[in-house]
Design an enzyme around this catalytic site. Structure first.
Site, short mmCIF file in Angstrom:
data_model
loop_
_atom_site.label_atom_id
_atom_site.label_comp_id
_atom_site.label_asym_id
_atom_site.label_seq_id
_atom_site.Cartn_x
_atom_site.Cartn_y
_atom_site.Cartn_z
NE ARG A 96 -4.01 -0.19 1.73
CZ ARG A 96 -5.24 0.03 1.25
NH1 ARG A 96 -5.69 1.27 1.14
NH2 ARG A 96 -6.03 -0.96 0.90
CD GLU A 125 -7.15 2.47 6.44
OE1 GLU A 125 -6.36 1.73 7.02
OE2 GLU A 125 -7.53 2.28 5.26
#
Length: 780
Positions: free
Chosen positions: A327, A732
Site C-alpha cells: 500500500r 483512514e
C-alpha cells in the site's frame, strides 16, 4: 445516477424522507456517556473465572537454555502455568506467514515476547507471579534498526519493486535534480481499551471467546488451530471495542489464543487483560520508514522522474508488513501524476515487536515521501509549494494521458483540482501565507509557517478476496428490526451507518433498527474491519438483505391490492401501494400470518478489482477519496516548541451516510496523524527494550494540542463508483491531512534561513527535532 436495485423500492421523490445522509447520533453515544456501554472487561464474569498474565522475555534475541517456573507456580493465587508444550495444536498466530508463535519455544526474538501464561485467581496475582520466572538465556546478535537489518540482508519478505517508464533516462535529461534522505517514525495505536480476551469453554470441547478485535474470523482461526479444533467449535464475539486503529486486526490473535489455551488447560473460563505497559511491550506499531530518494524536475516544478527506496521496520515476524509495504508503494504518487518512477520497498526483519496495521496501512508512509520531495522542489525553485503541487496533479480528463497511476489504475474520479481550489479560497491561504512572511520578517524568535497539502487515497483491501461481507436482517412481528453484519464497532460508527442503510431500505425510523454484536456463529468468514471498508462492505451486504425482505413484502401487498410490485414503496414507517399508506408494522404482522419469510441474509463483493503482486500492477482500489488541509503554526526557534494556530480541512466523503460521524472521523484522524508526525516518538534502548511503553513516556496529542480554530467541512461529491448510497470511506484517508502540519512546521523553520535552505526536519517533529533543524538552517 444508476441505482437499479434501489430505484424500484425508493422513488427519487421520496428522498426528502431519509435516514441515510442525516447526522444521527452514534448508536452507543448515550451508553458511552452514561458509562453503561459494555466492553469485554465489563461483561459479568462466569462463576469460577480465572485471570491470566503473560511472562515476557527480557532479551531481544536469545536461546532459552532453561526456564525455572517454580517460584511462579508457588506464588499466591496461582492455579496453573502454561508453556508452548501445553498447546495442543499450532503454536502460531501469524496471519499470512506462519512465523509468529503465541508463546516463544526455545527462542526469543524481542524484548517483551510472551514465553508462558500464568493463570491465577486475580489479575494482580497473575501479573506478580509472571515476574518471578528465572530464565537462563544464551544471547544472540540482535538487529535493532532497519538499517542494520538491511546491511545483514535480513528481510521478512523479498523486496518489492514497481517501475514505470524509464527513470534513468528521464532523470538524466531533467533540468533540475535533487537527492535526499528522510526518516519517519512509527506510532503506537494507543486505543483506550487495551488488548483483552475472555475464553469460556463450552460443551463438547467448544470454546467461546469474547474478544476486543477487528477481525473475529482471524481470532476464530487462531483459536481453532491452537486447540486443534474445527472452526465450528470456536465462537468469537465482539460487541464493541474501545478503539482499534489497526492494532486489533491481527495482533489481538495472540491474546485470544493465549486466553483460549489457558481456558482449555484449566477447563474453565479465563480472562486475559493486558496491562498498558505489557500491551505496548508486546504489540506491534505503525511501521517506521527510512527513505532514500532522487527526483528530476523542470522549471515549473513538474516531476519528470522519481525514485525512492523505502525501508521499513517489520519487526521479528512478517505479520502484515507485506500488504503495508504494498500500500505504501501504491500511495507514493498521492495526488500526482508520475510518468517515470522506480519504487522499491523492503521489509526489514528486526529484533523488535512485529509491526502491524495502523490507520492508513502504509498509505501515509508512502504519500509523505512524495510530499517531502515536492516541498524541497518548491524551495529550490523559490516557488509556493502549493503551485508546485498543482503543477503535478493528476489531469482533469478521466481518459487523459496524465490520469493513470504508476500501478496502472486509471484515475476516473479526480476532483483534487476543484477541491483544493475551494479550500484555497475558503481558507484565505494566499493572504495568510503573505501575512506569515510579514510576521516572520519582524519576529526574530517566533516564526509562523503555513502549508496546504492534498490527499488521494485508494479504498479497498489490496488483497482482493477480503473485499466481501455478509449480513443478516431480521424483521420481528412488532415491526422492529435486528441487524447482524461482519463489521466490528470500534467507535467509528459503522453500526450506526449500517442501521441507517437498513432503516432507509425498509422505510422505517432508525429507532426501530438495532445492530447486534459481531459473532462468527452468525456471519461466517468475515473480513477484518479495516482498510476503511467497514461501511462500504457491510452496508452493501445489509442493504442486500433488507432489499430481499422488501421484495417479499412488496409481492404480498401487490397481490392483495392488485398492484405491480414495482410500484410498492417503503417510507415513513408505511408501505405505500395504490394510493394507500399501510403501517409497516401491520404489513409485517400480515406477512407473518401469511408465512412470508421476514428475515434474510445479504452478501456483497466489491466488483472490478484485480492485483498482480508480481508485476505490482492492476486495479487494487474501488475508488479514490480526496481531501486537503491548510495548517498554520507558530514555532519558538529557541526551544523548538510549536503550536497549531488554525487548521482547515476539506474532505471528500461522497454522499456522506452520516455527516456528523464523518466530520468526527476527520477531526480524530487529523489529530491522530498530527501526533504521529510531531509528538509520538518510539524509542528502543541499546538492549532492544522499548522505553516508550506507557503514557508517562509516550506523548499522544492532548486537548491543549488541538487548534482553537479547527474548521472541518465535507466536500459535496457523489461517488462515481456504485458504493453504498454513493458515499466514500472516511476512516483512514483523513489521517494524511495533517501532512500540512508537518510541512507548516518545516516552512516556519525554513524562514530562519530566509526560505533558501531545506530544513533537515525528520518525523516525528518533536521539540528536539525542530530545534536541531533550526540550528542546522541557522548554520547552513
Amino acid at each position: 445516477m444508476n441505482q437499479p436495485t434501489e430505484a424500484r423500492l425508493l422513488a427519487e421523490s421520496d428522498i426528502m424522507w431519509a435516514e441515510v445522509g442525516q447526522s444521527r447520533p452514534h448508536e452507543s453515544a448515550q451508553l458511552h456517556v452514561l458509562g453503561t456501554a459494555n466492553y469485554v472487561d465489563d461483561i459479568r464474569e462466569v462463576q469460577g473465572t480465572l485471570h491470566a498474565a503473560l511472562g515476557l522475555s527480557q532479551k531481544a534475541h536469545a536461546k532459552i537454555r532453561a526456564i525455572d517456573l517454580e517460584a511462579v507456580r508457588n506464588s499466591p493465587g496461582v492455579v496453573a502455568v502454561c508453556t508452548a508444550a501445553d498447546i495442543p495444536g499450532a503454536n502460531d498466530c501469524g496471519p499470512i506467514i506462519h512465523d509468529d508463535p503465541i508463546l516463544a519455544d526455545g527462542l526469543v526474538q524481542y524484548v517483551g515476547q510472551p514465553m508462558f501464561i500464568v493463570v491465577a485467581d486475580s489479575h494482580d496475582n497473575a501479573r506478580r507471579a509472571a515476574r518471578k520466572a528465572v530464565v537462563d538465556y544464551e544471547e544472540l546478535p540482535a538487529l535493532l534498526t532497519p538499517q542494520q537489518a538491511r546491511d545483514a540482508n535480513s528481510f521478512v519478505l523479498p523486496p518489492m519493486q514497481l517501475r514505470r517508464g524509464q527513470f534513468e533516462q528521464a532523470y538524466a535529461a531533467a533540468p533540475h535534480k535533487l537527492q535526499g534522505k528522510l526518516a519517519v517514525g512509527g506510532q503506537e495505536q494507543f486505543y483506550l481499551e487495551g488488548q483483552i480476551s475472555y475464553a469460556i469453554p463450552k460443551e463438547d470441547g467448544g470454546m467461546l471467546v469474547l474478544c476486543s478485535t477487528q477481525h473475529p474470523t482471524e481470532m476464530q482461526h487462531t483459536v481453532a488451530h491452537a486447540l486443534d479444533l474445527l472452526s465450528h467449535k470456536v465462537q468469537v464475539e465482539c460487541r464493541r471495542m474501545g478503539g482499534g486503529f489497526g492494532g486489533k486486526e491481527t495482533q489481538s490473535a495472540l491474546w485470544a489464543g493465549a486466553a483460549a489455551i489457558a481456558a482449555n488447560y484449566v477447563k474453565g473460563p479465563v480472562k486475559l487483560r493486558a496491562d498498558r505497559d505489557d500491551d505496548m511491550m508486546v504489540t506491534g506499531k505503525r511501521h517506521c520508514f527510512w527513505y532514500e530518494y532522487e527526483a528530476g524536475y523542470d522549471d515549473e516544478g513538474r516531476i519528470l522522474a522519481a525514485k525512492v527506496e523505502m525501508l521499513t521496520r517489520a519487526g521479528f515476524s512478517a505479520d502484515l508488513s507485506g500488504p503495508v509495504a504494498t500500500r505504501a508503494v501504491c500511495h507514493f504518487d498521492n495526488a500526482y501524476y508520475l510518468s517515470d518512477v522506480d519504487i522499491v520497498a523492503m521489509c526489514a526483519r528486526t529484533n523488535t515487536q512485529s509491526n502491524t496495521a495502523f490507520r492508513g496501512f502504509g498509505g501515509p508512509q508512502g504519500a509523505i515521501a512524495i510530499e517531502y520531495i515536492i516541498d524541497e522542489i518548491a524551495r529550490n525553485l523559490g516557488r509556493d509549494a502549493l503551485d508546485v503541487r498543482k503543477a503535478n496533479f493528476y489531469g482533469r480528463d478521466p481518459d487523459g494521458a496524465r490520469n493513470t497511476t504508476p500501478y496502472g489504475q486509471p484515475v476516473k474520479d479526480n476532483v483534487i483540482h476543484e477541491l483544493v481550489a475551494q479550500l484555497e479560497s475558503d481558507s484565505s491561504y494566499r493572504a495568510r501565507r503573505a501575512a506569515a512572511r510579514e510576521f516572520n520578517a519582524m519576529s526574530p524568535v517566533l516564526k509562523k509557517g503555513i502549508a496546504l497539502t492534498p490527499v488521494k487515497f485508494g479504498v479497498a483491501f489490496n488483497t482482493v478476496h477480503q473485499n466481501q461481507a455478509g449480513a443478516l436482517v431480521h424483521v420481528y412481528v412488532d415491526g422492529s428490526v435486528l441487524v447482524n453484519h461482519g463489521g466490528t464497532e470500534m467507535g467509528q460508527g459503522v453500526n450506526t451507518k449500517v442501521a441507517q442503510v437498513v432503516a432507509q431500505q425498509l422505510g422505517v425510523d432508525l429507532s426501530l433498527v438495532q445492530v447486534s454484536a459481531t459473532d462468527t456463529a452468525k456471519i461466517a468468514n468475515t473480513s477484518p474491519t479495516a482498510a476503511s471498508t467497514g461501511a462500504d462492505l457491510n452496508g452493501k451486504a445489509a442493504q442486500d438483505a433488507a432489499r430481499q425482505i422488501c421484495e417479499r413484502l412488496a409481492q404480498m401487498v401487490a397481490k392483495e391490492y392488485g398492484a405491480d410490485p414495482a410500484d410498492v414503496q417503503f417510507r415513513n414507517n408505511h408501505v405505500h401501494v395504490g394510493g394507500r399508506a399501510l403501517p409497516f408494522k401491520q404489513v409485517v404482522a400480515k406477512a407473518y400470518l401469511a408465512r412470508v419469510q421476514l428475515w434474510s441474509d445479504g452478501f456483497y463483493a466489491t466488483p472490478n478489482l484485480c492485483w498482480d503482486s508480481k508485476t505490482m500492477t492492476g486495479t487494487p482500489f474501488s475508488y479514490f477519496a480526496y481531501g486537503a488541509a491548510v495548517s498554520e503554526v507558530i514555532v519558538d526557534t529557541l526551544t523548538g516548541e510549536w503550536k497549531l494556530l488554525r487548521a482547515d480541512a476539506l474532505y471528500d466523503a461522497g454522499n456522506s451516510l452520516n455527516p456528523a460521524i464523518d466530520k468526527g472521523q476527520v477531526e480524530g484522524a487529523f489529530i491522530q496523524g498530527m501526533g504521529w508526525l510531531t509528538t509520538e516518538e518510539l524509542w528502543w534502548n541499546q538492549m532492544g527494550k522499548l522505553m516508550t511503553h506507557a503514557p508517562s513516556t509516550y506523548k499522544i496529542p492532548a486537548v491543549s494540542d488541538c487548534p482553537e480554530d479547527f474548521r472541518v467541512s465535507l466536500y459535496k461529491n457523489a461517488n462515481v463508483t456504485d458504493s453504498i448510497h454513493r458515499s466514500k470511506a472516511v476512516g483512514e484517508p483523513p489521517l494524511l491531512l495533517p501532512f500540512s502540519v508537518f510541512f507548516a512546521i518545516r516552512d516556519a523553520v525554513a524562514s530562519v534561513g530566509d526560505y533558501r535552505v531545506n530544513p533537515p526536519l525528520q518525523a516525528p517533529a518533536t521539540y528536539e527535532a525542530i530545534f536541531n533543524a533550526v540550528t542546522a538552517v541557522s548554520e547552513g
